[in-house]
Design an enzyme around this catalytic site. Structure first.
Site, PDB file in Angstrom:
ATOM      1  N   ASP A  45     -18.836  39.155  55.086  1.00 29.58           N
ATOM      2  CA  ASP A  45     -18.778  40.384  55.495  1.00 29.58           C
ATOM      3  C   ASP A  45     -17.454  40.959  55.035  1.00 29.58           C
ATOM      4  O   ASP A  45     -17.320  42.117  54.709  1.00 29.58           O
ATOM      5  CB  ASP A  45     -18.810  40.328  57.158  1.00 29.58           C
ATOM      6  CG  ASP A  45     -19.237  41.799  57.611  1.00 29.58           C
ATOM      7  OD1 ASP A  45     -19.261  42.840  56.921  1.00 29.58           O
ATOM      8  OD2 ASP A  45     -19.218  41.892  58.823  1.00 29.58           O
ATOM      9  N   THR A 133     -25.177  30.762  57.696  1.00 29.50           N
ATOM     10  CA  THR A 133     -24.746  29.422  57.557  1.00 29.50           C
ATOM     11  C   THR A 133     -23.181  29.130  57.710  1.00 29.50           C
ATOM     12  O   THR A 133     -22.794  28.056  57.404  1.00 29.50           O
ATOM     13  CB  THR A 133     -25.297  28.728  56.490  1.00 29.50           C
ATOM     14  OG1 THR A 133     -25.077  29.464  55.248  1.00 29.50           O
ATOM     15  CG2 THR A 133     -26.808  28.739  56.359  1.00 29.50           C
ATOM     16  N   GLY A 134     -22.398  30.338  57.807  1.00 30.66           N
ATOM     17  CA  GLY A 134     -21.115  30.116  58.144  1.00 30.66           C
ATOM     18  C   GLY A 134     -20.697  30.409  59.479  1.00 30.66           C
ATOM     19  O   GLY A 134     -20.923  29.427  60.152  1.00 30.66           O
TER      20      GLY A 134
HETATM   21  P1  ADP Z   1     -22.363  34.265  59.206  1.00 26.86           P
HETATM   22  O1  ADP Z   1     -21.689  34.798  60.189  1.00 26.86           O
HETATM   23  O2  ADP Z   1     -24.038  34.953  58.804  1.00 26.86           O
HETATM   24  O3  ADP Z   1     -22.886  32.794  59.329  1.00 26.86           O
HETATM   25  P2  ADP Z   1     -20.615  33.905  56.853  1.00 26.86           P
HETATM   26  O4  ADP Z   1     -20.087  35.097  56.186  1.00 26.86           O
HETATM   27  O5  ADP Z   1     -19.656  33.222  58.032  1.00 26.86           O
HETATM   28  O6  ADP Z   1     -21.808  34.827  57.860  1.00 26.86           O
HETATM   29  O7  ADP Z   1     -21.009  32.979  55.823  1.00 26.86           O
HETATM   30  C1  ADP Z   1     -22.405  32.914  55.283  1.00 26.86           C
HETATM   31  C2  ADP Z   1     -22.249  32.421  53.802  1.00 26.86           C
HETATM   32  O8  ADP Z   1     -21.762  33.294  53.023  1.00 26.86           O
HETATM   33  C3  ADP Z   1     -21.381  31.049  53.822  1.00 26.86           C
HETATM   34  O9  ADP Z   1     -22.309  30.074  53.037  1.00 26.86           O
HETATM   35  C4  ADP Z   1     -20.253  31.523  53.308  1.00 26.86           C
HETATM   36  O10 ADP Z   1     -19.440  30.315  52.544  1.00 26.86           O
HETATM   37  C5  ADP Z   1     -20.765  32.515  52.408  1.00 26.86           C
HETATM   38  N1  ADP Z   1     -19.586  33.427  51.337  1.00 26.86           N
HETATM   39  C6  ADP Z   1     -18.653  33.809  52.020  1.00 26.86           C
HETATM   40  N2  ADP Z   1     -17.986  34.588  51.273  1.00 26.86           N
HETATM   41  C7  ADP Z   1     -18.764  34.925  50.166  1.00 26.86           C
HETATM   42  C8  ADP Z   1     -18.798  35.555  48.883  1.00 26.86           C
HETATM   43  N3  ADP Z   1     -17.910  36.497  48.379  1.00 26.86           N
HETATM   44  N4  ADP Z   1     -20.191  35.437  48.231  1.00 26.86           N
HETATM   45  C9  ADP Z   1     -21.049  34.795  48.552  1.00 26.86           C
HETATM   46  N5  ADP Z   1     -21.054  34.061  49.598  1.00 26.86           N
HETATM   47  C10 ADP Z   1     -19.981  34.120  50.421  1.00 26.86           C
END
Ligand code: ADP
Length: 186
Positions: A45, A133-134
């Site tokens: 995000d 998954t983050g």
């Molecule tokens: P959530 O709150 O839905 O869990 P997060 O952003 O914390 O969302 O994580 C969701 C996934 O996005 C994780 O696998 C994280 O490693 C990944 N992520 C973080 N930055 C990027 C990016 N620039 N491009 C693609 N995936 C990303």
């Protein structure tokens, strides 16, 4: 940055998984794993808002002013601002609470509502991150199975404007989980 890739054809649509950074994707839309307030945050995000600039946040604020916070499992669309993608589809995945709180259905809905919105807008390509998954803590192997299953069933059920659906996985562990999930269904 895109180290690995793999793809299959479902009807007329290419379904691909790659390891990479979603903010660099040139698909018509990229999907943001947002939170209900649509004000940006950490993880993917934050990366999308940083790369796309203030036009995205301005539209998000307008959406929240008009329709309130975005419920889990729903999706809305904004400009892509300075991104290569023309649009950002913002969806809210579930926070993992052990698996018995409807998490799978809500995660499925987040993907399906995003795909529906892209098809309604006649977009031809869309990229997804690994939603939930983050920070939201959804176990990646289970989340990958849900994500791949929804994409395959959506593309099997109907022919849409979409010619390309891409999962852009940030790290190799996440990429491997999606790769295994894809192997299970094709
Ligand atoms: P959530 O709150 O839905 O869990 P997060 O952003 O914390 O969302 O994580 C969701 C996934 O996005 C994780 O696998 C994280 O490693 C990944 N992520 C973080 N930055 C990027 C990016 N620039 N491009 C693609 N995936 C990303």
């Amino acid at each position: 940055m895109e180290k690995q890739t793999r793809e299959v054809k479902i009807n007329q649509t290419k379904l691909a998984i790659i390891q990479g950074d979603i903010t660099r994707q040139a698909t018509d839309a990229i999907v943001n794993a947002a939170n209900p307030g649509l004000m940006g945050g950490g993880g993917v995000d934050g990366a999308i808002h940083r790369a796309g600039g203030s036009a995205i946040l301005e539209e998000c604020k307008q959406i929240v002013a008009e329709q309130g916070r975005l419920p889990t499992g729903k999706a809305v669309i904004t400009t892509g601002g300075n991104l290569r993608a023309k649009h950002v589809i913002h969806t809210v995945g579930p926070i993992w609470q052990g698996g018995n709180k409807g998490e799978a259905a809500l995660l499925e809905s987040a993907y399906r509502e995003s795909l529906k919105l892209a098809a309604e807008r006649n977009l031809t390509s869309i990229s997804f991150p690994s939603i939930s998954t983050g920070a939201y803590g959804y176990p990646v192997a289970e989340a990958a199975r849900v994500a791949i299953k929804v994409a395959v069933s959506f593309l099997t059920e109907q022919v849409t404007s979409l010619t390309e659906v891409v999962f852009v996985l940030f790290d190799s562990r996440t990429y491997e989980a999606y790769s295994s999930a894809l192997e299970e269904v094709v």
